[in-house]
Design a protein around this motif. Structure first.
Motif, PDB file in Angstrom:
ATOM      1  N   VAL A 171      68.509  39.222  40.022  1.00 57.88           N
ATOM      2  CA  VAL A 171      67.239  38.615  38.918  1.00 57.88           C
ATOM      3  C   VAL A 171      65.957  37.608  39.138  1.00 57.88           C
ATOM      4  O   VAL A 171      65.060  38.038  39.536  1.00 57.88           O
ATOM      5  CB  VAL A 171      67.759  38.644  37.770  1.00 57.88           C
ATOM      6  N   GLY A 172      66.649  36.876  39.729  1.00 54.97           N
ATOM      7  CA  GLY A 172      65.933  35.205  39.645  1.00 54.97           C
ATOM      8  C   GLY A 172      65.749  35.926  40.609  1.00 54.97           C
ATOM      9  O   GLY A 172      63.555  35.121  40.990  1.00 54.97           O
TER      10      GLY A 172
ATOM     11  N   PRO B 117      55.890  41.505  42.804  1.00 55.86           N
ATOM     12  CA  PRO B 117      57.500  41.496  42.320  1.00 55.86           C
ATOM     13  C   PRO B 117      57.212  42.938  41.125  1.00 55.86           C
ATOM     14  O   PRO B 117      58.070  43.557  40.821  1.00 55.86           O
ATOM     15  CB  PRO B 117      57.954  40.526  41.552  1.00 55.86           C
ATOM     16  N   LEU B 118      56.152  42.945  41.313  1.00 53.54           N
ATOM     17  CA  LEU B 118      56.056  44.371  39.717  1.00 53.54           C
ATOM     18  C   LEU B 118      56.080  46.258  40.962  1.00 53.54           C
ATOM     19  O   LEU B 118      55.315  46.628  40.296  1.00 53.54           O
ATOM     20  CB  LEU B 118      54.723  44.322  39.002  1.00 53.54           C
TER      21      LEU B 118
ATOM     22  N   VAL C  22      60.489  48.256  41.760  1.00 52.53           N
ATOM     23  CA  VAL C  22      61.582  47.341  40.899  1.00 52.53           C
ATOM     24  C   VAL C  22      61.928  48.397  39.395  1.00 52.53           C
ATOM     25  O   VAL C  22      63.882  47.739  39.531  1.00 52.53           O
ATOM     26  CB  VAL C  22      60.210  46.683  40.124  1.00 52.53           C
TER      27      VAL C  22
ATOM     28  N   ALA D 289      65.249  49.297  41.591  1.00 54.63           N
ATOM     29  CA  ALA D 289      66.639  47.716  41.599  1.00 54.63           C
ATOM     30  C   ALA D 289      67.237  47.287  39.876  1.00 54.63           C
ATOM     31  O   ALA D 289      68.409  47.748  40.134  1.00 54.63           O
ATOM     32  CB  ALA D 289      65.342  46.354  42.106  1.00 54.63           C
TER      33      ALA D 289
ATOM     34  N   TRP E 119      63.957  38.644  41.957  1.00 54.49           N
ATOM     35  CA  TRP E 119      63.256  39.497  42.570  1.00 54.49           C
ATOM     36  C   TRP E 119      62.152  38.298  41.466  1.00 54.49           C
ATOM     37  O   TRP E 119      61.360  38.592  42.151  1.00 54.49           O
ATOM     38  CB  TRP E 119      63.505  40.322  41.486  1.00 54.49           C
ATOM     39  N   GLY E 120      62.552  37.273  40.445  1.00 58.23           N
ATOM     40  CA  GLY E 120      61.184  36.955  39.994  1.00 58.23           C
ATOM     41  C   GLY E 120      60.621  35.394  41.034  1.00 58.23           C
ATOM     42  O   GLY E 120      59.226  35.403  40.372  1.00 58.23           O
TER      43      GLY E 120
END
Lengths: 427, 171
Positions: B65-66, B75-76, B80, B83, B68-69
């Protein structure tokens, strides 16, 4: 563990959801919310569905006793079951107990019924079955209770009677009523002879053809039918060989107990009075008796037989407890002097004794081959034993190996013939 | 080795999913992560697969998650959603594997129940994605982040209290 605690899955869902939300706020990154939002559902619902009850586990095997080779379902009752969604059970597997599935691990939703494992017992004796670890999981896998140990229940496993039947008559029928032809004339159905009518004879006993031919009244006499006393002596001083259960190789004690069970069942079924004497730990004695209930008692006693775990005192004097006239079956591998001596003394007293050799076939390869030390020692022991058995046979005591049906027929016929001859008893 | 041989195929399948799905979540980004990150993630995912009840699972999920951020350029992007589904799938697979020892086969009815539950939980995913896309294109709103912070704090405190209450209760 005897309380409901949060599962790692709930902790993980809460942690990931919290990290995602905090990270999203702290970093200003909405994708963290997107990725962790689905974790909120199991986290919140897991917390909401926390069970509030105190479960109690009650094992329910549903049987009091089993026979070798039989099985049962490992029943378990959870009370109260409120809030319990899933049950996991891990069963222990003691010796001579088979489980289905083999791993002994079963699990499933409680609403579909308590998950059960099959338990099969493969050898007679007192078997502890049903020991297990049980874990209960609440809805949404939020909370878990256990694993909690459930103790075993000891179930007597009765020996599977070996295939056995006998048509031989008992050598010494001495009871009141039964299936064996007596030496005495009585009111049975077996023809004995024809004699002249005497006062007191029943009219229906008159044999009219002979009476007409001879010109005087003649009556048919019949033999009485009596039951017989049978004492089964089980030698549990030793166990030789490895027992592989009901479908595997049999140890000497397996052969002994199964043969004793078969003999007892046969004689009780034909109406004889059967007693039991176990030589070995516990020194169990069951007096002569008859009937189904008595048969259960005999089988239960046989199920409690355990082999002695210490050396037998070779000079010890054994009293087999034979009272009155009865046939004695000695089931033994005949490797201990006290058993042989006690048998010889019974024979000298004039008691009809039949030795059933339950040593069975032993593979010398298990001992490292015929030329190994153990193999050599065993062969020497066999020579000594054969010598003892020859001497026993010389006293008039028949020795037969256990072969199942018909094992004792021929010998009992001979004993019955011998019993009708005059004899001298040594006191 | 004997113990591994006793593992049920369904339990092994669940563990394989536990290992592969976090890697799939990373692959869904469409960009290659740094090799050390990938190695660490693979090792941790393997550890999670072996011990599905361990806290390694939280580390694996938070790492993905991190990443991806912080590291993903867009990221959007629609992937996603894939994921997010993969991460929840890994969580559910670990949950199914942790119902008992690996000798316990995953019950079909239990698996179906959790597939339904996972699908229910995944309904949140597109809603959150659409909302995030909407927020991304909207002008900066500081009040929104304050509300979010208060909401998150409230949720965390409630969850913490509930967990503490559960663990302190002598039932």
């Amino acid at each position: 563990m005897t309380r409901w605690v949060a599962t790692p899955a709930l902790a993980r869902a809460c942690a990931v959801a919290a990290a995602g939300l905090v990270g999203a706020v702290a970093l200003g990154s909405p994708v963290l919310v997107v990725l962790t939002a689905p974790f909120l559902v199991p986290a919140v619902l897991g917390l909401v569905h926390r069970p509030r009850t105190t479960p109690r586990l009650v094992p329910d095997l549903g049987v009091q006793r089993l026979h070798e080779g039989q099985g049962l379902a490992s029943g378990l009752v959870v009370e109260p079951a409120d809030g319990v969604e899933h049950v996991t059970r891990v069963l222990e597997r003691p010796p001579y107990v088979d489980l289905s599935p083999q791993s002994g691990v079963v699990g499933g939703l409680l609403r579909d019924g308590m998950p059960e494992a099959g338990i099969g017992v493969t050898r007679w004796g007192r078997r502890p079955v049903g020991a297990e670890q049980v874990a209960l999981t609440g809805a949404w896998a939020g909370f878990r209770w256990g694993p909690r140990a459930v103790p075993a229940v000891t179930v007597p496993v009765l020996p599977q009677p070996a295939a056995f039947d006998s048509r031989a008559e008992a050598p010494q029928p001495d009871g009141l009523v039964g299936a064996h032809r007596s030496r005495r004339v009585g009111s049975g159905t077996e023809f004995s002879g024809i004699r002249g009518f005497a006062a007191g004879d029943r009219l229906r006993r008159i044999h009219w053809p002979v009476s007409l031919r001879t010109g005087s009244l003649q009556v048919v006499t019949t033999r009485a039918e009596q039951d017989s006393g049978v004492l089964v002596v089980v030698d549990a001083f030793r166990e030789l060989g490895h027992s592989g259960g009901v479908d595997g190789p049999a140890s000497s004690l397996d052969l002994t107990v199964r043969a004793a069970s078969a003999l007892a069942e046969h004689h009780v079924r034909v109406g004889d009075r059967v007693g039991l004497r176990v030589l070995g730990p516990g020194d169990a004695r069951v007096p002569l008796g008859t009937g189904t209930r008595h048969l259960h008692r005999l089988a239960g006693t046989l199920a409690r037989v355990v082999p002695a775990n210490r050396q037998v005192d070779e000079d010890a004097a054994l009293e087999l407890g034979v009272q009155g006239d009865c046939v004695v079956y000695v089931l033994s591998p005949m490797l201990d002097a006290p058993v042989v001596t006690a048998t010889a003394m019974l024979v000298r007293r004039g008691v009809p004794v039949l030795v059933i050799d339950t040593l069975g076939e032993r593979d010398l390869d298990e001992l490292g081959g015929p030329r190994s030390r153990a193999g050599l020692a065993w062969r020497m022991r066999r020579v000594e034993r054969d010598n003892l058995l020859d001497r026993l046979a010389g006293l008039g005591c028949p020795v037969v190996p256990w072969r199942g049906p018909g094992t004792v027929d021929d010998v009992l016929h001979r004993l019955a013939r011998r019993a009708q001859q005059p004899r001298v008893r040594a006191r | 080795m004997n113990r591994v041989r006793q593992w049920q195929p369904s339990a092994v399948a669940a563990r394989v999913l536990v290992v592969l799905l976090p890697l799939l979540a990373v692959a869904a980004a469409g960009q290659r992560p740094a090799t050390p990150f990938l190695l660490v993630l693979a090792v941790l995912a393997l550890g999670w697969g072996v011990a599905p009840e361990s806290a390694v699972g939280q580390v694996v999920l938070v790492l993905v998650v991190g990443w991806w951020g912080v590291r993903v350029a867009d990221p959007l992007q629609p992937t996603v959603l894939l994921a997010g589904a993969a991460l929840l799938g890994a969580h559910v697979a670990a949950l199914l594997a942790s119902y008992g020892p690996a000798r316990l086969a995953v019950d079909r009815r239990v698996a179906l129940l959790w597939v339904r539950r996972a699908l229910l939980a995944l309904l949140v995913l597109p809603v959150a994605w659409v909302a995030a896309r909407g927020l991304g294109s909207a002008p900066e709103q500081p009040a929104l982040w304050t509300v979010a912070l208060v909401t998150v704090a409230g949720v965390l405190v409630t969850a913490g209290l509930a967990l503490r209450e559960a663990s302190s209760d002598e039932v």
